[in-house]
Design a protein around this motif. Structure first.
Motif, mmCIF file in Angstrom:
data_model
loop_
_atom_site.group_PDB
_atom_site.id
_atom_site.type_symbol
_atom_site.label_atom_id
_atom_site.label_comp_id
_atom_site.label_asym_id
_atom_site.label_seq_id
_atom_site.Cartn_x
_atom_site.Cartn_y
_atom_site.Cartn_z
ATOM 1 N N ALA A 88 0.832 -1.200 0.000
ATOM 2 C CA ALA A 88 0.000 0.000 0.000
ATOM 3 C C ALA A 88 0.864 1.246 0.000
ATOM 4 O O ALA A 88 1.903 1.294 0.653
ATOM 5 N N SER A 89 0.422 2.245 -0.723
ATOM 6 C CA SER A 89 1.094 3.538 -0.711
ATOM 7 C C SER A 89 0.040 4.634 -0.727
ATOM 8 O O SER A 89 -1.132 4.385 -0.966
ATOM 9 N N GLY A 90 0.468 5.835 -0.462
ATOM 10 C CA GLY A 90 -0.456 6.941 -0.369
ATOM 11 C C GLY A 90 -0.511 7.427 1.066
ATOM 12 O O GLY A 90 0.477 7.384 1.782
ATOM 13 N N ARG A 91 -1.676 7.823 1.486
ATOM 14 C CA ARG A 91 -1.789 8.302 2.849
ATOM 15 C C ARG A 91 -1.606 7.145 3.818
ATOM 16 O O ARG A 91 -1.669 5.992 3.434
ATOM 17 N N ALA A 92 -1.391 7.473 5.082
ATOM 18 C CA ALA A 92 -1.109 6.447 6.080
ATOM 19 C C ALA A 92 -2.111 5.311 5.970
ATOM 20 O O ALA A 92 -3.320 5.530 5.994
ATOM 21 N N PHE A 93 -1.602 4.116 5.821
ATOM 22 C CA PHE A 93 -2.447 2.965 5.555
ATOM 23 C C PHE A 93 -2.971 2.382 6.845
ATOM 24 O O PHE A 93 -2.333 1.556 7.481
ATOM 25 N N GLY A 94 -4.134 2.819 7.259
ATOM 26 C CA GLY A 94 -4.720 2.285 8.457
ATOM 27 C C GLY A 94 -5.897 3.122 8.890
ATOM 28 O O GLY A 94 -5.962 4.301 8.554
ATOM 29 N N PRO A 95 -6.802 2.572 9.683
ATOM 30 C CA PRO A 95 -6.862 1.149 9.993
ATOM 31 C C PRO A 95 -7.708 0.386 8.969
ATOM 32 O O PRO A 95 -8.922 0.380 9.061
ATOM 33 N N TYR A 96 -7.072 -0.232 8.021
ATOM 34 C CA TYR A 96 -7.753 -0.992 6.985
ATOM 35 C C TYR A 96 -7.556 -2.489 7.189
ATOM 36 O O TYR A 96 -6.468 -2.935 7.538
ATOM 37 N N ALA A 97 -8.600 -3.233 6.914
ATOM 38 C CA ALA A 97 -8.443 -4.666 6.735
ATOM 39 C C ALA A 97 -8.003 -4.893 5.291
ATOM 40 O O ALA A 97 -8.263 -4.062 4.412
ATOM 41 N N VAL A 98 -7.332 -5.990 5.042
ATOM 42 C CA VAL A 98 -6.906 -6.322 3.685
ATOM 43 C C VAL A 98 -7.483 -7.674 3.309
ATOM 44 O O VAL A 98 -7.419 -8.629 4.084
ATOM 45 N N GLY A 99 -8.051 -7.709 2.146
ATOM 46 C CA GLY A 99 -8.597 -8.959 1.641
ATOM 47 C C GLY A 99 -7.962 -9.338 0.322
ATOM 48 O O GLY A 99 -7.438 -8.479 -0.404
ATOM 49 N N TRP A 100 -7.977 -10.621 0.035
ATOM 50 C CA TRP A 100 -7.565 -11.140 -1.266
ATOM 51 C C TRP A 100 -8.771 -11.787 -1.931
ATOM 52 O O TRP A 100 -9.512 -12.546 -1.279
ATOM 53 N N PHE A 101 -8.938 -11.473 -3.193
ATOM 54 C CA PHE A 101 -10.004 -12.046 -3.997
ATOM 55 C C PHE A 101 -9.367 -12.609 -5.268
ATOM 56 O O PHE A 101 -8.234 -12.276 -5.604
ATOM 57 N N ARG A 102 -10.117 -13.422 -5.985
ATOM 58 C CA ARG A 102 -9.615 -13.937 -7.252
ATOM 59 C C ARG A 102 -10.759 -14.072 -8.251
ATOM 60 O O ARG A 102 -11.911 -14.219 -7.870
ATOM 61 N N GLN A 103 -10.372 -14.017 -9.520
ATOM 62 C CA GLN A 103 -11.353 -14.157 -10.579
ATOM 63 C C GLN A 103 -10.775 -15.016 -11.682
ATOM 64 O O GLN A 103 -9.767 -14.649 -12.301
ATOM 65 N N ALA A 104 -11.411 -16.141 -11.916
ATOM 66 C CA ALA A 104 -11.009 -17.043 -12.996
ATOM 67 C C ALA A 104 -11.787 -16.680 -14.257
ATOM 68 O O ALA A 104 -12.865 -16.078 -14.178
#
Length: 124
Positions: free
Chosen positions: A24-40
Motif C-alpha cells: 500500500a502507498s499513499g496516505r497512512a495505511f490504516g486502519p484498513y483490513a486487507v482482503g484477497w479475492f480472485r477471478q477465474a
C-alpha cells in the motif's frame, strides 16, 4: 487515496507454492483490513482470505483453508498471501483490496480500494 500494488504471481506446477504481496502507498495505511479475492476466466470474483487491521483475526474461503495463509508486515505496509499445495483450480487473477471498516469482510462490496491484480497459473 490509497494505492495497492500486487506482486508475486506467475506460473507454478500443481502442488507448488507462491507468495503474493500487496503493498500500500499513499496516505497512512490504516486502519484498513486487507482482503484477497480472485477471478477465474468466465467466473465471478470470489473471496479468498482477509486479515483484520489488528492482525488478530483472519478469514478464509473453504476452498483454501489449510493451504493459504494471510499475514501482514505493518512496517512495510505489505500484506502477503502464502499459497501452498496449489491446484489447477486456483488459477485466476488475484486482487488485494483494502476495507476501511477494518473487519475483513468476505464481500467484495465492503472494500474501498483495489489493486490491479496479478495472474496466478497452476499448470503442469
Amino acid at each position: 487515496q490509497v494505492t495497492l500494488v500486487e506482486s508475486g504471481g506467475g506460473l507454478v506446477q500443481p502442488g507448488g507454492s507462491l507468495r503474493l504481496s500487496c503493498t500500500a502507498s499513499g496516505r497512512a495505511f490504516g486502519p484498513y483490513a486487507v482482503g484477497w479475492f480472485r477471478q477465474a476466466p468466465g467466473k465471478e470474483r470470489e473471496f479468498v482470505a482477509a486479515l483484520t487491521w489488528s492482525g488478530a483475526n483472519t478469514r478464509y474461503a473453504d476452498s483454501v483453508k489449510g493451504r493459504f495463509a494471510i499475514f501482514r508486515d505493518t512496517a512495510k505496509n505489505t500484506t502477503s498471501l502464502q499459497m501452498n499445495s496449489l491446484k489447477p483450480e486456483d488459477t485466476a487473477v488475484y486482487y488485494c483490496a483494502a476495507e476501511s471498516g477494518g473487519w475483513g469482510s468476505p464481500s467484495q462490496f465492503a472494500y474501498d480500494y483495489w489493486g490491479q491484480g496479478t495472474q496466478v497459473t497452476v499448470s503442469s
